[in-house]
Design a protein around this motif. Sequence first.
Motif, mmCIF file in Angstrom:
data_model
loop_
_atom_site.group_PDB
_atom_site.id
_atom_site.type_symbol
_atom_site.label_atom_id
_atom_site.label_comp_id
_atom_site.label_asym_id
_atom_site.label_seq_id
_atom_site.Cartn_x
_atom_site.Cartn_y
_atom_site.Cartn_z
ATOM 1 N N ALA A 254 0.835 -1.206 0.000
ATOM 2 C CA ALA A 254 0.000 0.000 0.000
ATOM 3 C C ALA A 254 0.871 1.258 0.000
ATOM 4 C CB ALA A 254 -0.920 -0.010 1.216
ATOM 5 N N PHE A 255 1.935 1.256 0.776
ATOM 6 C CA PHE A 255 2.841 2.402 0.840
ATOM 7 C C PHE A 255 3.485 2.648 -0.521
ATOM 8 C CE2 PHE A 255 6.577 4.828 1.898
ATOM 9 C CZ PHE A 255 6.290 5.500 3.085
ATOM 10 N N GLN A 256 3.955 1.572 -1.149
ATOM 11 C CA GLN A 256 4.618 1.717 -2.449
ATOM 12 C C GLN A 256 3.636 2.184 -3.519
ATOM 13 O OE1 GLN A 256 6.648 -1.801 -3.876
ATOM 14 N NE2 GLN A 256 8.037 -0.549 -5.112
ATOM 15 N N GLN A 257 2.424 1.677 -3.480
ATOM 16 C CA GLN A 257 1.433 2.094 -4.470
ATOM 17 C C GLN A 257 1.098 3.579 -4.309
ATOM 18 O OE1 GLN A 257 -2.398 0.129 -4.252
ATOM 19 N NE2 GLN A 257 -2.857 0.596 -6.390
ATOM 20 N N ALA A 258 1.009 4.053 -3.064
ATOM 21 C CA ALA A 258 0.647 5.448 -2.823
ATOM 22 C C ALA A 258 1.801 6.409 -3.084
ATOM 23 C CB ALA A 258 0.158 5.613 -1.385
ATOM 24 N N TYR A 259 3.019 6.021 -2.675
ATOM 25 C CA TYR A 259 4.130 6.959 -2.649
ATOM 26 C C TYR A 259 5.264 6.633 -3.613
ATOM 27 C CZ TYR A 259 1.793 8.227 1.718
ATOM 28 O OH TYR A 259 0.870 8.605 2.657
ATOM 29 N N GLY A 260 5.155 5.510 -4.333
ATOM 30 C CA GLY A 260 6.148 5.198 -5.351
ATOM 31 C C GLY A 260 7.452 4.643 -4.824
ATOM 32 N N ARG A 261 7.495 4.295 -3.544
ATOM 33 C CA ARG A 261 8.679 3.687 -2.955
ATOM 34 C C ARG A 261 8.244 2.903 -1.725
ATOM 35 N NH1 ARG A 261 11.540 9.297 -1.612
ATOM 36 N NH2 ARG A 261 10.178 9.939 -3.297
ATOM 37 N N THR A 262 9.049 1.941 -1.300
ATOM 38 C CA THR A 262 8.716 1.165 -0.114
ATOM 39 C C THR A 262 9.007 1.978 1.141
ATOM 40 O OG1 THR A 262 10.910 0.192 0.147
ATOM 41 C CG2 THR A 262 9.364 -0.947 -1.340
ATOM 42 N N PRO A 263 8.458 1.567 2.293
ATOM 43 C CA PRO A 263 8.790 2.269 3.540
ATOM 44 C C PRO A 263 10.293 2.298 3.810
ATOM 45 C CG PRO A 263 6.909 0.830 3.881
ATOM 46 C CD PRO A 263 7.420 0.536 2.505
ATOM 47 N N SER A 264 10.983 1.194 3.534
ATOM 48 C CA SER A 264 12.429 1.149 3.758
ATOM 49 C C SER A 264 13.157 2.133 2.851
ATOM 50 C CB SER A 264 12.960 -0.260 3.524
ATOM 51 O OG SER A 264 12.415 -1.167 4.468
ATOM 52 N N GLU A 265 12.716 2.229 1.601
ATOM 53 C CA GLU A 265 13.350 3.148 0.661
ATOM 54 C C GLU A 265 13.104 4.597 1.068
ATOM 55 O OE1 GLU A 265 13.064 0.345 -3.358
ATOM 56 O OE2 GLU A 265 11.471 1.784 -2.887
ATOM 57 N N PHE A 266 11.897 4.888 1.539
ATOM 58 C CA PHE A 266 11.614 6.257 1.979
ATOM 59 C C PHE A 266 12.461 6.600 3.194
ATOM 60 C CE2 PHE A 266 9.558 9.392 4.634
ATOM 61 C CZ PHE A 266 9.239 10.383 3.720
ATOM 62 N N ARG A 267 12.537 5.693 4.138
ATOM 63 C CA ARG A 267 13.327 5.956 5.345
ATOM 64 C C ARG A 267 14.800 6.163 5.001
ATOM 65 N NH1 ARG A 267 12.912 1.955 10.415
ATOM 66 N NH2 ARG A 267 13.841 0.493 8.920
ATOM 67 N N GLN A 268 15.306 5.369 4.073
ATOM 68 C CA GLN A 268 16.711 5.491 3.682
ATOM 69 C C GLN A 268 16.993 6.838 3.031
ATOM 70 O OE1 GLN A 268 18.015 2.396 1.037
ATOM 71 N NE2 GLN A 268 20.176 2.929 1.226
ATOM 72 N N SER A 269 16.036 7.351 2.254
ATOM 73 C CA SER A 269 16.260 8.614 1.546
ATOM 74 C C SER A 269 15.991 9.827 2.415
ATOM 75 C CB SER A 269 15.361 8.682 0.301
ATOM 76 O OG SER A 269 13.991 8.711 0.656
ATOM 77 N N ALA A 270 15.090 9.704 3.396
ATOM 78 C CA ALA A 270 14.649 10.880 4.153
ATOM 79 C C ALA A 270 15.283 11.025 5.521
ATOM 80 C CB ALA A 270 13.131 10.856 4.322
ATOM 81 N N LEU A 271 15.767 9.911 6.092
ATOM 82 C CA LEU A 271 16.254 9.959 7.462
ATOM 83 C C LEU A 271 17.685 9.494 7.559
ATOM 84 C CD1 LEU A 271 13.092 8.417 9.143
ATOM 85 C CD2 LEU A 271 13.818 10.777 9.328
ATOM 86 N N PRO A 272 18.582 10.290 8.116
ATOM 87 C CA PRO A 272 19.966 9.856 8.299
ATOM 88 C C PRO A 272 20.009 8.636 9.215
ATOM 89 C CG PRO A 272 19.744 12.225 8.689
ATOM 90 C CD PRO A 272 18.357 11.663 8.577
ATOM 91 N N PRO A 273 20.883 7.664 8.955
ATOM 92 C CA PRO A 273 20.924 6.452 9.775
ATOM 93 C C PRO A 273 21.098 6.719 11.267
ATOM 94 C CG PRO A 273 22.243 6.172 7.799
ATOM 95 C CD PRO A 273 21.816 7.600 7.832
ATOM 96 N N LYS A 274 21.870 7.728 11.628
ATOM 97 C CA LYS A 274 22.132 7.981 13.044
ATOM 98 C C LYS A 274 20.895 8.412 13.792
ATOM 99 C CE LYS A 274 23.585 12.804 12.305
ATOM 100 N NZ LYS A 274 22.469 13.407 13.037
ATOM 101 N N ASN A 275 19.832 8.881 13.078
ATOM 102 C CA ASN A 275 18.641 9.371 13.731
ATOM 103 C C ASN A 275 17.467 8.410 13.645
ATOM 104 O OD1 ASN A 275 19.772 11.799 14.616
ATOM 105 N ND2 ASN A 275 19.487 12.726 12.608
#
Length: 279
Positions: A254-275
């Motif tokens: 559902a996340f990928q269909q709505a936003y064009g990426r998986t939750p893991s992919e969004f987290r990787q692109s939007a959130l620095p690993p340390k946070n």
Amino acid sequence: MTETVLHELLRTSLVDVFDLASAGGTRESVCAARTQLRFPYRGSCLRHLDGSTVVADASQVQFFNAGERGEVSHPHPDGDASLVLTVDEALLREIAPPALLHDGEPPRFREHRLGIDPRAQVLVALLRHSLHEGTADPLEAESLALTLVQRAIGPRTAHAASGSQSRQRLVDRAKRVLVGDLARRWTLAEVAAEVGVSAVYLTQSFREVEGVPLYRYQLRLRLARALDLLGEYDDLSALSHDLGFSSHSHFTAAFQQAYGRTPSEFRQSALPPKNRAGS
């Protein structure tokens, strides 16, 4: 938390961005000095204006016109939060379709709110996360903010509520039910009973007012909440469970269909690993 916390994220000559968090069970008077666009991303609030009350949630943008007096209440026990944008007046008038604005200065919107699409929800999350984490420089943040505004009020990507005032009030009551317990796997009959109408009438009213079925609206609210919470969960299966999805795979699809990426992919692109949670 105190009743209202306003955190400045960005201030430039073209756009200001703030994070606004309000405690549950509170109510305040509002009169904006400049016209604001508010994008709720957590919980919901009620806006009381001109004798009417409307629900604000993560599927819409609210307009607070300069000099317009009203009140906002926060019924959700955990409070609510919104991303608040103010745009240079000349630029806002250039961006906004003329039909959305009153004549004269400063720019003031005719509607109190518009429905936004999933892409706009992603832009809200990207802008907020990147400014909180300090990963966006002012030029990138300004570009994200203006893209968000253009999408939120664009004629092909925004949706104004339709239907009679009574049906809009009914739909707002149903929204409050859904937002009040996002994890609950509601049945249509249960929601209809909560708002005091038949399931058929609720279904017809919701589709007329919002342009989507009630179940799809609930899905959008859950996914928007996921955008807000991704940085707080190391285990995405736990997040999917806490938001009421039947399985991790259902949530991911559902996340990928709505936003064009998986939750893991969004987290990787939007959130620095340390946070991220667990890092």
